[in-house]
Design an enzyme around this catalytic site. Structure first.
Site, PDB file in Angstrom:
ATOM      1  N   GLU A 191       0.883  -1.166   0.000  1.00 53.80           N
ATOM      2  CA  GLU A 191       0.000   0.000   0.000  1.00 53.80           C
ATOM      3  C   GLU A 191       0.919   1.213   0.000  1.00 53.80           C
ATOM      4  OE1 GLU A 191      -2.407  -2.102   3.542  1.00 53.80           O
ATOM      5  OE2 GLU A 191      -3.213  -0.138   2.980  1.00 53.80           O
TER       6      GLU A 191
ATOM      7  N   ARG B 139       5.712 -12.858   9.696  1.00 53.98           N
ATOM      8  CA  ARG B 139       6.360 -11.611   9.342  1.00 53.98           C
ATOM      9  C   ARG B 139       7.702 -11.525  10.044  1.00 53.98           C
ATOM     10  NH1 ARG B 139       2.717  -7.771   9.377  1.00 53.98           N
ATOM     11  NH2 ARG B 139       4.086  -6.019   9.730  1.00 53.98           N
TER      12      ARG B 139
ATOM     13  N   LYS C 104       4.289   0.641  10.058  1.00 55.25           N
ATOM     14  CA  LYS C 104       4.380   1.893   9.299  1.00 55.25           C
ATOM     15  C   LYS C 104       3.845   3.061  10.115  1.00 55.25           C
ATOM     16  CE  LYS C 104       3.237   0.057   5.054  1.00 55.25           C
ATOM     17  NZ  LYS C 104       2.438   0.161   3.828  1.00 55.25           N
TER      18      LYS C 104
HETATM   19  P1  ATP Z   1      -0.033  -1.516   6.735  1.00 56.61           P
HETATM   20  O1  ATP Z   1      -0.200  -1.457   8.199  1.00 56.61           O
HETATM   21  O2  ATP Z   1       0.034  -0.181   6.096  1.00 56.61           O
HETATM   22  O3  ATP Z   1      -0.930  -2.499   6.014  1.00 56.61           O
HETATM   23  P2  ATP Z   1       2.039  -3.354   5.992  1.00 56.61           P
HETATM   24  O4  ATP Z   1       3.360  -3.464   6.677  1.00 56.61           O
HETATM   25  O5  ATP Z   1       1.112  -4.502   5.973  1.00 56.61           O
HETATM   26  O6  ATP Z   1       1.417  -2.063   6.619  1.00 56.61           O
HETATM   27  P3  ATP Z   1       1.866  -3.340   3.124  1.00 56.61           P
HETATM   28  O7  ATP Z   1       2.205  -2.245   2.203  1.00 56.61           O
HETATM   29  O8  ATP Z   1       0.464  -3.808   3.157  1.00 56.61           O
HETATM   30  O9  ATP Z   1       2.313  -2.854   4.546  1.00 56.61           O
HETATM   31  O10 ATP Z   1       2.839  -4.563   2.891  1.00 56.61           O
HETATM   32  C1  ATP Z   1       3.136  -5.081   1.636  1.00 56.61           C
HETATM   33  C2  ATP Z   1       3.528  -6.513   1.753  1.00 56.61           C
HETATM   34  O11 ATP Z   1       4.640  -6.660   2.634  1.00 56.61           O
HETATM   35  C3  ATP Z   1       2.410  -7.342   2.337  1.00 56.61           C
HETATM   36  O12 ATP Z   1       2.270  -8.511   1.569  1.00 56.61           O
HETATM   37  C4  ATP Z   1       2.848  -7.639   3.725  1.00 56.61           C
HETATM   38  O13 ATP Z   1       2.354  -8.863   4.174  1.00 56.61           O
HETATM   39  C5  ATP Z   1       4.370  -7.640   3.602  1.00 56.61           C
HETATM   40  N1  ATP Z   1       4.985  -7.263   4.877  1.00 56.61           N
HETATM   41  C6  ATP Z   1       4.743  -6.153   5.592  1.00 56.61           C
HETATM   42  N2  ATP Z   1       5.445  -6.160   6.749  1.00 56.61           N
HETATM   43  C7  ATP Z   1       6.154  -7.311   6.764  1.00 56.61           C
HETATM   44  C8  ATP Z   1       7.080  -7.914   7.687  1.00 56.61           C
HETATM   45  N3  ATP Z   1       7.404  -7.325   8.827  1.00 56.61           N
HETATM   46  N4  ATP Z   1       7.609  -9.103   7.356  1.00 56.61           N
HETATM   47  C9  ATP Z   1       7.288  -9.705   6.195  1.00 56.61           C
HETATM   48  N5  ATP Z   1       6.441  -9.204   5.287  1.00 56.61           N
HETATM   49  C10 ATP Z   1       5.873  -8.018   5.558  1.00 56.61           C
HETATM   50 MG    MG Z   2      -0.946  -4.212   4.779  1.00 58.43          MG
END
Ligand code: ATP
Ligand code: MG
Length: 556
Positions: A37, A266, A276
């Site tokens: 996102e 994660r 974030k």
């Molecule tokens: P938000 O709270 O804004 O949703 P988010 O960290 O989930 O934050 P995204 O932009 O949705 O952010 O993440 C993009 C991709 O990265 C998603 O598929 C998510 O699962 C993966 N991702 C995010 N944080 C992690 C992490 N700490 N470890 C592994 N994958 C991650």
């Molecule tokens: Mg997300």
């Protein structure tokens, strides 16, 4: 290699699934995607997901899309879109074809929502937010049906069209799926599919005043792009039921080769935060210099600090993929960058906390000496360094009286080798009013360049130096953990556990050969650590310490 051969990587449960799917011809080619996102900068957790998705596509000769899941214009911005593209490419990956945006599919989402309404599977609901909360029930109690649940298909179609045409206010109504208000999965209790938002979107402008919810848009976007394996983190495990429900009820997608979601744990990293929202807060509260502050766990911060793409990819490989939630030690990340830089970083000398040495029996102009660029790799060649009557050494490398027989640095009446140059001996020292050494007077043995003293004296210690007349003044930024506790996210106020010593600035000197050093290019400053020139202040001589030479932290 054919598509169906496995590759030489550690096996994980996702690779096992892919191997089976290819062997059974469920899919002929792997197609993954990384779906951020655009509401912030990418961090090392995202790197794990990027390495997984793009890595699988590479290894199986498949495809990986970069798709912006941009359904919430209120929080998104082109600045984030641009930084995400840049970070993915910097990590060494290239997406298949054009960049994808969920917003490219807004017309299709609208048509699919209409299809669900026509099938009696979605309805426009006028409960206000307090009522909907009450109707939703709880984990212990089933929810209650909304009074709007039985509105006729014709009326719902008309109402949804009015939503689209801007005839309802924000919050006045939403489109909901008609699933099961008694489901034990909260996400199945008639979830919202569309809401009214009078927001300008960075891709579609003012064309829309209704926006699909992430859960509705995400699974359809994957299906439209023919993603085979939709990989995401464990917190979306329950949502998989909703995704499957949506696709199962749309004619275009109720097919066996539609995307299937698999969840992995994660990345959580010690001594930092990864959400974030929290990273935004650090930036907004000016507790760091910005998203690319070298102490941030962001890709741009780590890049500025001197992490290499290879080291981040290697880290992702080392931590692996599983379904077990855990905390990863910072030491693993640092070991990965150390191992990479040890191989590739040219050696150089820098004095971070200088005192001056005057070599009293050296009378002539400074001379040029040759030093190896990398002692274990002769092919990297040699560099010119200077030696002269005045040189700088580090304050910590001198003490008047050596504390014990093992002191391997300079003391009065003791010999030590200046790295890549001669053996010297301390004669006397001068101090300022506070008792700090300002200058040490020495003698040198001219017959010791590249060889031991002829008379068989043993000189064990080696210290680094920079010749004074041509030394380049430089600033050194030494970084430590951003937080003082292992898991700052657990604190009520995570900003209260910021490490006040996370940045130390030193002023010293580098070799003249570094005058035009490239930003981000790694050097090993001998005995001090790996450094790179700061990429935000290229007109100044500022060096960021990527990592110290040894793991001093785990010993603490
Ligand atoms: P938000 O709270 O804004 O949703 P988010 O960290 O989930 O934050 P995204 O932009 O949705 O952010 O993440 C993009 C991709 O990265 C998603 O598929 C998510 O699962 C993966 N991702 C995010 N944080 C992690 C992490 N700490 N470890 C592994 N994958 C991650
Ligand atoms: Mg997300």
């Amino acid at each position: 290699m054919s598509n169906n051969e496995t590759v030489d990587r550690p096996v994980n449960f996702i690779r096992n699934i892919i191997n089976d799917d290819l062997a059974n011809h469920k899919h002929e080619q792997v197609h993954t995607r990384f779906p951020p996102e655009p509401n912030g900068y990418l961090h090392i957790g995202h790197a794990k997901s990027i390495c997984l998705n793009f890595g699988l596509a590479e290894d199986y000769k498949g495809l990986c899309n970069l798709r912006f899941d941009d359904t919430n214009p209120a929080k998104e911005d082109m600045e984030y879109v641009d930084s995400i593209k840049q970070d993915v490419q910097w990590l060494g990956f290239q997406w298949a074809g054009d960049i994808c945006y969920s917003s490219n599919y807004f017309d299709q989402f609208y048509a699919y929502a209409t299809e669900l309404i026509e099938k009696g599977l979605a309805y426009v609901c006028f409960l206000n937010s307090e009522e909907s909360r009450e109707y939703r029930g709880s984990l212990k109690e089933p929810g209650k049906d909304s009074p709007c649940r039985d509105t006729s298909v014709e009326e719902n179609l008309a109402l949804f069209s009015k939503m689209k045409n801007g005839e309802f206010k924000e919050g006045e109504c939403v489109l909901r799926a008609k699933i099961d208000m008694a489901s034990s999965f909260m996400c199945m209790r008639d979830p919202t599919l569309y809401r009214v938002r009078f927001e300008t979107h960075h891709q579609t402008g003012d064309k829309w005043c209704i926006y699909p919810m992430y859960d509705f848009a995400h699974c359809i976007s994957d299906a439209i792009e023919h993603i085979t394996h939709s990989l995401c983190t464990l917190e979306f495990q329950d949502n998989r039921r909703l995704y499957d429900w949506v696709l199962d009820h749309l004619d275009d997608f109720s097919k066996p080769d539609r995307p299937h979601q698999y969840e992995f744990s994660r990345l959580n990293l010690e001594y930092t935060v990864m959400s974030k929202r929290k990273l935004h807060q650090l930036v907004d509260d000016k507790l760091v210099e910005g998203w690319n502050d070298p102490r941030m766990p962001t890709i741009s911060g780590m890049r500025r600090r001197g992490y290499t793409p290879a080291s981040i990819r290697d880290f992702a490989e080392r931590i692996g993929i599983s379904k077990v939630d855990s905390m990863t030690e910072m030491g693993i990340l640092e070991a990965a960058v150390r191992d990479d830089l040890n191989k590739v970083a040219p050696r150089s000398m820098a004095v971070l906390d200088p005192i001056k040495l005057v070599i009293e029996n050296y009378e002539s102009e400074p001379e040029v000496l040759m030093a190896p660029i990398h002692p274990q790799n002769e092919e990297m060649g040699k560099r010119e360094i200077l030696f002269g009557r005045e040189v700088y050494i580090d304050r910590a490398d001198f003490t008047e009286v050596a504390p014990n027989g093992k002191f391997m640095r300079l003391a009065l009446d003791k010999e030590v080798r200046l790295r890549n140059a001669y053996v010297i001996k301390g004669v006397r020292a001068e101090y300022d009013a506070d008792g700090n050494v300002t200058t040490v007077y020495c003698t040198y043995d001219p017959d010791t360049h590249g060889k031991n003293p002829a008379d068989g004296r043993k000189v064990k210690g080696v210290i680094h130096f920079v010749e004074a007349s041509k030394a380049i003044p430089a600033e050194f930024r030494l970084y430590d953990r951003l937080f003082t506790v292992e898991n700052p996210a657990k604190e009520d106020d995570f900003e209260s556990v910021i490490n006040p010593e996370s940045l130390t600035i030193k002023n010293g000197f580098v070799e003249p050969g570094l005058l035009n050093s490239e930003p981000e290019k790694a050097y090993q400053f001998e005995r001090e650590g790996y450094f790179c020139r700061d990429n935000q202040s290229v007109d100044k001589q500022i060096y960021n310490r990527t990592v110290a030479l040894r793991d001093t932290w785990s010993a603490k």
